[in-house]
Write a protein that holds these residues in place. Structure first.
Motif, PDB file in Angstrom:
ATOM      1  N   SER A   4      64.306  34.490  50.968  1.00  0.00           N
ATOM      2  CA  SER A   4      65.274  33.436  51.218  1.00  0.00           C
ATOM      3  C   SER A   4      66.678  34.019  51.228  1.00  0.00           C
ATOM      4  O   SER A   4      66.978  34.950  50.482  1.00  0.00           O
ATOM      5  N   ASP A   7      68.056  34.396  47.875  1.00  0.00           N
ATOM      6  CA  ASP A   7      67.347  35.254  46.926  1.00  0.00           C
ATOM      7  C   ASP A   7      67.704  36.708  47.192  1.00  0.00           C
ATOM      8  O   ASP A   7      67.909  37.121  48.336  1.00  0.00           O
ATOM      9  N   CYS A  12      61.124  37.260  44.590  1.00  0.00           N
ATOM     10  CA  CYS A  12      60.352  36.372  45.471  1.00  0.00           C
ATOM     11  C   CYS A  12      60.077  37.056  46.807  1.00  0.00           C
ATOM     12  O   CYS A  12      61.002  37.356  47.561  1.00  0.00           O
ATOM     13  N   ARG A  24      54.984  24.646  49.475  1.00  0.00           N
ATOM     14  CA  ARG A  24      55.192  26.046  49.054  1.00  0.00           C
ATOM     15  C   ARG A  24      54.258  26.365  47.881  1.00  0.00           C
ATOM     16  O   ARG A  24      54.171  25.607  46.913  1.00  0.00           O
ATOM     17  N   VAL A  52      55.018  32.195  48.367  1.00  0.00           N
ATOM     18  CA  VAL A  52      55.959  33.067  47.671  1.00  0.00           C
ATOM     19  C   VAL A  52      55.185  33.794  46.570  1.00  0.00           C
ATOM     20  O   VAL A  52      54.588  33.150  45.702  1.00  0.00           O
ATOM     21  N   TRP A  85      64.107  27.112  45.357  1.00  0.00           N
ATOM     22  CA  TRP A  85      62.876  27.169  46.140  1.00  0.00           C
ATOM     23  C   TRP A  85      62.107  25.846  46.094  1.00  0.00           C
ATOM     24  O   TRP A  85      61.004  25.747  46.617  1.00  0.00           O
TER      25      TRP A  85
END
Length: 256
Positions: A4, A7, A12, A24, A52, A85
């Motif tokens: 992400s 991130d 992750c 997710r 993830v 997330w």
């Protein structure tokens, strides 16, 4: 692999990003395990599920970082890393040590008012069920023997002295984290819990897995599959079906 934008890529890992997926799945590795263990899960569920996989410090590309050998501290760090997330429904899946970490992270998310839709606790005794194990106090050969007995690590790796010496610190630290963990009295999550265990698991009996029911105020179910501690290596299709059935029922609508 993708991460992400919010991130730093340390914690992750998304091996098959599915940015438009309605759900997710967050995967928590076992002792000595890494995010890459869940690469096949990401491949199988994408693009319908954004998977993830967590990468703990002290292994693979994070090998030079200090280990976190305390479940509570590790859960605090994972909770922090997963902030942001939860823009869609989350499901947690943790195997062995990962089940304990997932349980503690779920508790932290629920304190924030945004817990997962379900926790899958695989190959791990309920948090209140203890055994007097001291694998982390063994010498290197003792730890290697323990890992071999679980049949979760490629024998080619265990036969390579240089490689095994690289992962031994993470293994010892993870065993210390698990073996010194004590759940808070009466600790529960509000989300439903699905316990999954192999029928020949030397680390978790069916009764010990069933006691996860005491740690949720939501629903509970137990699935027993053929196999040992790493039953999921041979029963991947069964595990993926369990995850898929749950996720289909709890997914947010697809974005336009």
């Amino acid at each position: 692999m993708s991460v992400s934008p919010a991130d730093d890529g340390l914690w992750c890992r998304r091996f098959h990003p599915a940015p438009d997926a309605p759900h997710r799945l967050v995967c928590f590795p076992h002792a000595g395990g890494s995010a890459s263990y869940y690469l096949p899960v990401a491949a199988a569920l994408s693009p319908g599920v954004d998977v993830v996989a967590l990468q703990y410090p002290g292994r693979q590309d994070r090998r030079a970082e200090p280990l976190l050998d305390d479940i509570g501290t590790l859960a605090d760090r994972v909770h922090e890393a997963l902030r942001g997330w939860d823009d869609r429904p989350l499901t947690f899946f943790g195997h062995s040590m990962g089940a304990l970490v997932a349980f503690e992270v779920a508790r932290r998310f629920e304190r924030d008012g945004r817990g997962p839709t379900r926790l899958f606790a695989s190959g791990r005794r309920a948090p209140s069920r203890y055994r007097d194990e001291k694998v982390h106090l063994r010498d290197d050969d003792g730890i290697i023997a323990e890992v071999k007995s679980m049949s979760g690590t490629d024998d080619r790796l265990l036969g390579d002295d240089e490689l095994i010496r690289m992962i031994l610190p993470a293994l010892r630290g993870d065993y210390r984290a698990v073996e010194t963990y004590r759940a808070e009295p009466g600790a529960t999550v509000a989300c439903p819990v699905s316990a999954v265990v192999g029928d020949d698991d030397p680390k978790t009996t069916v009764d010990e897995a069933r006691d996860w029911e005491r740690h949720t105020t939501g629903g509970f179910d137990l699935t027993v599959l053929p196999g040992g501690h790493f039953y999921l290596n041979d029963r991947a299709a069964d595990v993926l079906k369990l995850l898929g059935d749950h996720i289909v029922a709890h997914s947010a609508p697809q974005s336009a």
